[in-house]
Design a protein around this motif. Structure first.
Motif, PDB file in Angstrom:
ATOM      1  N   GLY A 117       0.817  -1.206   0.000  1.00 40.63           N
ATOM      2  CA  GLY A 117       0.000   0.000   0.000  1.00 40.63           C
ATOM      3  C   GLY A 117       0.852   1.257   0.000  1.00 40.63           C
ATOM      4  O   GLY A 117       0.542   2.236  -0.688  1.00 40.63           O
ATOM      5  N   LEU A 118       1.963   1.234   0.759  1.00 35.58           N
ATOM      6  CA  LEU A 118       2.856   2.391   0.797  1.00 35.58           C
ATOM      7  C   LEU A 118       3.508   2.615  -0.562  1.00 35.58           C
ATOM      8  O   LEU A 118       3.590   3.765  -1.040  1.00 35.58           O
ATOM      9  CB  LEU A 118       3.922   2.168   1.879  1.00 35.58           C
ATOM     10  CG  LEU A 118       5.000   3.259   1.991  1.00 35.58           C
ATOM     11  CD1 LEU A 118       4.361   4.600   2.349  1.00 35.58           C
ATOM     12  CD2 LEU A 118       6.041   2.856   3.037  1.00 35.58           C
ATOM     13  N   LEU A 119       3.977   1.549  -1.187  1.00 36.97           N
ATOM     14  CA  LEU A 119       4.592   1.670  -2.507  1.00 36.97           C
ATOM     15  C   LEU A 119       3.598   2.215  -3.524  1.00 36.97           C
ATOM     16  O   LEU A 119       3.957   3.022  -4.392  1.00 36.97           O
ATOM     17  CB  LEU A 119       5.120   0.304  -2.965  1.00 36.97           C
ATOM     18  CG  LEU A 119       6.320  -0.250  -2.193  1.00 36.97           C
ATOM     19  CD1 LEU A 119       6.637  -1.665  -2.667  1.00 36.97           C
ATOM     20  CD2 LEU A 119       7.533   0.660  -2.369  1.00 36.97           C
ATOM     21  N   ASP A 120       2.343   1.790  -3.412  1.00 39.12           N
ATOM     22  CA  ASP A 120       1.328   2.269  -4.341  1.00 39.12           C
ATOM     23  C   ASP A 120       1.105   3.768  -4.172  1.00 39.12           C
ATOM     24  O   ASP A 120       0.972   4.506  -5.160  1.00 39.12           O
ATOM     25  CB  ASP A 120       0.024   1.505  -4.112  1.00 39.12           C
ATOM     26  CG  ASP A 120      -0.994   1.762  -5.218  1.00 39.12           C
ATOM     27  OD1 ASP A 120      -0.646   1.594  -6.396  1.00 39.12           O
ATOM     28  OD2 ASP A 120      -2.123   2.149  -4.892  1.00 39.12           O
ATOM     29  N   ARG A 121       1.084   4.241  -2.950  1.00 38.70           N
ATOM     30  CA  ARG A 121       0.892   5.667  -2.710  1.00 38.70           C
ATOM     31  C   ARG A 121       2.084   6.481  -3.197  1.00 38.70           C
ATOM     32  O   ARG A 121       1.933   7.605  -3.693  1.00 38.70           O
ATOM     33  CB  ARG A 121       0.656   5.922  -1.222  1.00 38.70           C
ATOM     34  CG  ARG A 121      -0.674   5.372  -0.709  1.00 38.70           C
ATOM     35  CD  ARG A 121      -0.971   5.844   0.688  1.00 38.70           C
ATOM     36  NE  ARG A 121      -1.128   7.307   0.746  1.00 38.70           N
ATOM     37  CZ  ARG A 121      -1.404   7.977   1.857  1.00 38.70           C
ATOM     38  NH1 ARG A 121      -1.559   7.318   2.995  1.00 38.70           N
ATOM     39  NH2 ARG A 121      -1.520   9.280   1.841  1.00 38.70           N
ATOM     40  N   LEU A 122       3.286   5.911  -3.105  1.00 36.97           N
ATOM     41  CA  LEU A 122       4.478   6.619  -3.560  1.00 36.97           C
ATOM     42  C   LEU A 122       4.462   6.871  -5.058  1.00 36.97           C
ATOM     43  O   LEU A 122       5.063   7.829  -5.537  1.00 36.97           O
ATOM     44  CB  LEU A 122       5.746   5.823  -3.182  1.00 36.97           C
ATOM     45  CG  LEU A 122       6.095   5.804  -1.682  1.00 36.97           C
ATOM     46  CD1 LEU A 122       7.294   4.900  -1.439  1.00 36.97           C
ATOM     47  CD2 LEU A 122       6.379   7.223  -1.172  1.00 36.97           C
ATOM     48  N   VAL A 123       3.784   5.996  -5.812  1.00 41.63           N
ATOM     49  CA  VAL A 123       3.720   6.173  -7.271  1.00 41.63           C
ATOM     50  C   VAL A 123       2.387   6.775  -7.698  1.00 41.63           C
ATOM     51  O   VAL A 123       2.023   6.721  -8.867  1.00 41.63           O
ATOM     52  CB  VAL A 123       3.967   4.828  -8.002  1.00 41.63           C
ATOM     53  CG1 VAL A 123       5.364   4.330  -7.750  1.00 41.63           C
ATOM     54  CG2 VAL A 123       2.921   3.781  -7.603  1.00 41.63           C
ATOM     55  N   GLY A 124       1.658   7.355  -6.743  1.00 39.66           N
ATOM     56  CA  GLY A 124       0.429   8.059  -7.075  1.00 39.66           C
ATOM     57  C   GLY A 124      -0.830   7.238  -6.984  1.00 39.66           C
ATOM     58  O   GLY A 124      -1.902   7.693  -7.413  1.00 39.66           O
TER      59      GLY A 124
END
Length: 493
Positions: free
Chosen positions: A374-381
């Motif tokens: 989830g964190l990685l997804d938020r980092l890429v928008g």
């Protein structure tokens, strides 16, 4: 309406032609070598199925008795040596049997080519067409180049080459002009000839409105599919044999099919006349262009109807949709991680756990892995896990569940979630309940349709972690269902 016989009903065109003829009100008889191959198709019960080989004169004659229009959709592509002899024998046998049975018209779908140096397969198709035109039964020979539709061997080769190779060195045949045609228009022509009056005997070129090179088609496919522009570098040293081996390495199209396709592409395949419009006028909206045909072929994937496309479903859709009779390598790449097992709880208890998944209830797997994703997804928008759930225990179609969206919900049976995280492709997670011999079973599928080479690399990169993530879900869901059976709550991590 005419009584029609369709040979090759288990093939790409035949399997799509039969329901179109039925929809037009015609009586349909299917001639196949094995009736069992049609047994589970939904339209099979509305047709008469007879077993016959086109090289058997008596069985073919019996199959043709009482038929007005006979569709010949047989070709020996992909078989061993001497296919041309078998093609010639089958066509002559069929033509003689049709004349003897009093058939009013034979309709044959062949290939569109030009030039003297035809490939063996295209030369054989042209010869079959001439056999019918010289036969004692009025015949219509339709000549088509690349047919655009999911399941078409030509289209599948185009699909895989374009999706898997952002940069490619290609043989000279990628510069040969061709006139592709949508499968919708091919079927429209075929069906129409069942009702055209008179005793027409002749050949007709059929093609769409666009004349393109194979390189143009790869660029066009990439654009429609949302892929980055492809870099195509033609080289003169790739012979048809080497090209077919190269295609075999890059795509799942069998070499026995890839080679004749590649060999045929060295020739120009452009319509030199449009005489067919005198008998079958163009639709008011015009013939379907290449990009629209590709869009139709990919629509089922874009709509994410994975139940129809990639399960054992057999309901026919649009002509460009995949069918259960298509070969296993057709329809584009798809990766599936399947998990299932018995659960020591009632189906109702298991369903309560499934319907409550995500949000505050967790994913019954490694919490740290899901938080990291989830964190990685938020980092890429992307949306990450912040959306949670509308209701902790109940779902409805359209609800968001963290970075998923409820696409299908069959209460007590199936929950399908479509991923809305940033991915190089399309992804779904299916959770289901079945009962067999009085026992409850949990079923799970993680499904990924890659987009381009990056999509394939993504799946291969995360595959080692599937056991830790997807493998733990069935175990923990089963345990939660057992607890739910005792407590009646159905919630837990």
């Amino acid at each position: 309406m005419a009584g029609c016989l369709v040979t090759g009903a288990t093939g790409y065109i035949g399997g799509r032609l039969v329901p179109e003829l039925l929809a037009a009100g015609h009586d349909v008889r299917c001639m196949v070598r094995s009736a069992a191959r049609l047994r589970d198709l939904p339209w099979a019960g509305h047709t008469e199925v007879v077993e016959a080989d086109a090289t058997d004169p008596e069985r073919t004659f019996q199959a043709l008795q009482g038929v007005e229009i006979a569709y010949y959709l047989i070709h020996a592509m992909g078989t061993a040596d001497r296919f041309a002899d078998r093609d010639r024998l089958a066509a002559r046998t069929f033509a003689a049997a049709a004349e003897r049975a009093g058939v009013r018209r034979i309709v044959y779908l062949g290939g569109l080519t030009a030039g003297e140096r035809l490939s063996p397969h295209m030369r054989s198709r042209a010869e079959v067409g001439e056999i019918f035109l010289r036969a004692g039964v009025p015949s219509v020979v339709l000549r088509a180049a690349v047919i655009i539709g999911s399941g078409s061997a030509s289209f599948e080769m185009l699909r895989y080459l374009t999706e898997r190779l952002p940069i490619m060195t290609t043989p000279r045949w990628v510069r040969s002009p061709t006139q592709p045609i949508a499968v919708h228009d091919v079927l429209r022509y075929l069906v129409a000839w069942a009702a055209v009056p008179g005793t027409v005997n002749g050949g007709f070129d059929i093609g769409g409105p666009d004349v393109l090179t194979y390189a143009d088609m790869m660029h066009g496919y990439a654009s429609v599919a949302g892929l980055p522009a492809r870099v195509i570098i033609p080289v003169p040293v790739l012979t048809p044999k080497l090209s077919s081996l190269w295609v075999g390495l890059v795509t799942p199209v069998p070499a026995g099919i890839a080679r004749p396709l590649v060999e045929s592409m060295r020739n120009e395949a452009v319509c030199h006349e449009h005489d067919i419009a005198r008998y079958v006028p163009d639709p008011e909206e015009g013939l379907i262009g290449f990009r629209q045909a590709v869009s139709l072929a990919l629509m089922r994937i874009k709509e994410a109807d994975v139940a129809t496309r990639w399960s054992s479903a057999s309901t026919p859709g649009a002509p460009s949709d995949p069918l259960p009779t298509d070969p296993g390598w057709a329809g584009g790449s798809l990766y599936i991680d399947r998990r299932s097992g018995p659960v020591a709880a009632s189906p109702e208890a298991l369903w309560r756990v499934i319907e409550s998944i995500g949000g505050e209830n967790g994913w019954y797997s490694l919490p740290v892995a899901w938080r990291l994703r989830g964190l990685l997804d938020r980092l890429v928008g992307g949306v990450g896990l912040r959306r949670g759930r509308r209701d902790p225990g109940r779902l409805r179609v359209g609800d968001s569940v963290d970075f998923w969206r409820v696409e299908e919900l069959l209460p007590g049976r199936l929950l399908r979630l479509r991923a809305e995280m940033r991915l190089p492709g399309l992804a779904w997670l299916e959770l289901g309940v079945t009962v067999s011999h009085g026992r409850t079973f949990y079923n799970q599928r993680a499904i990924f349709h890659p987009r381009g080479l990056l999509g394939h690399l993504y799946w291969w990169a995360i595959s080692p972690f599937h056991g830790l993530i997807f493998g733990r879900i069935p175990i923990n869901v089963a345990a939660a269902a057992a607890r739910s059976e005792r407590s009646g709550s159905g919630r837990g991590r």
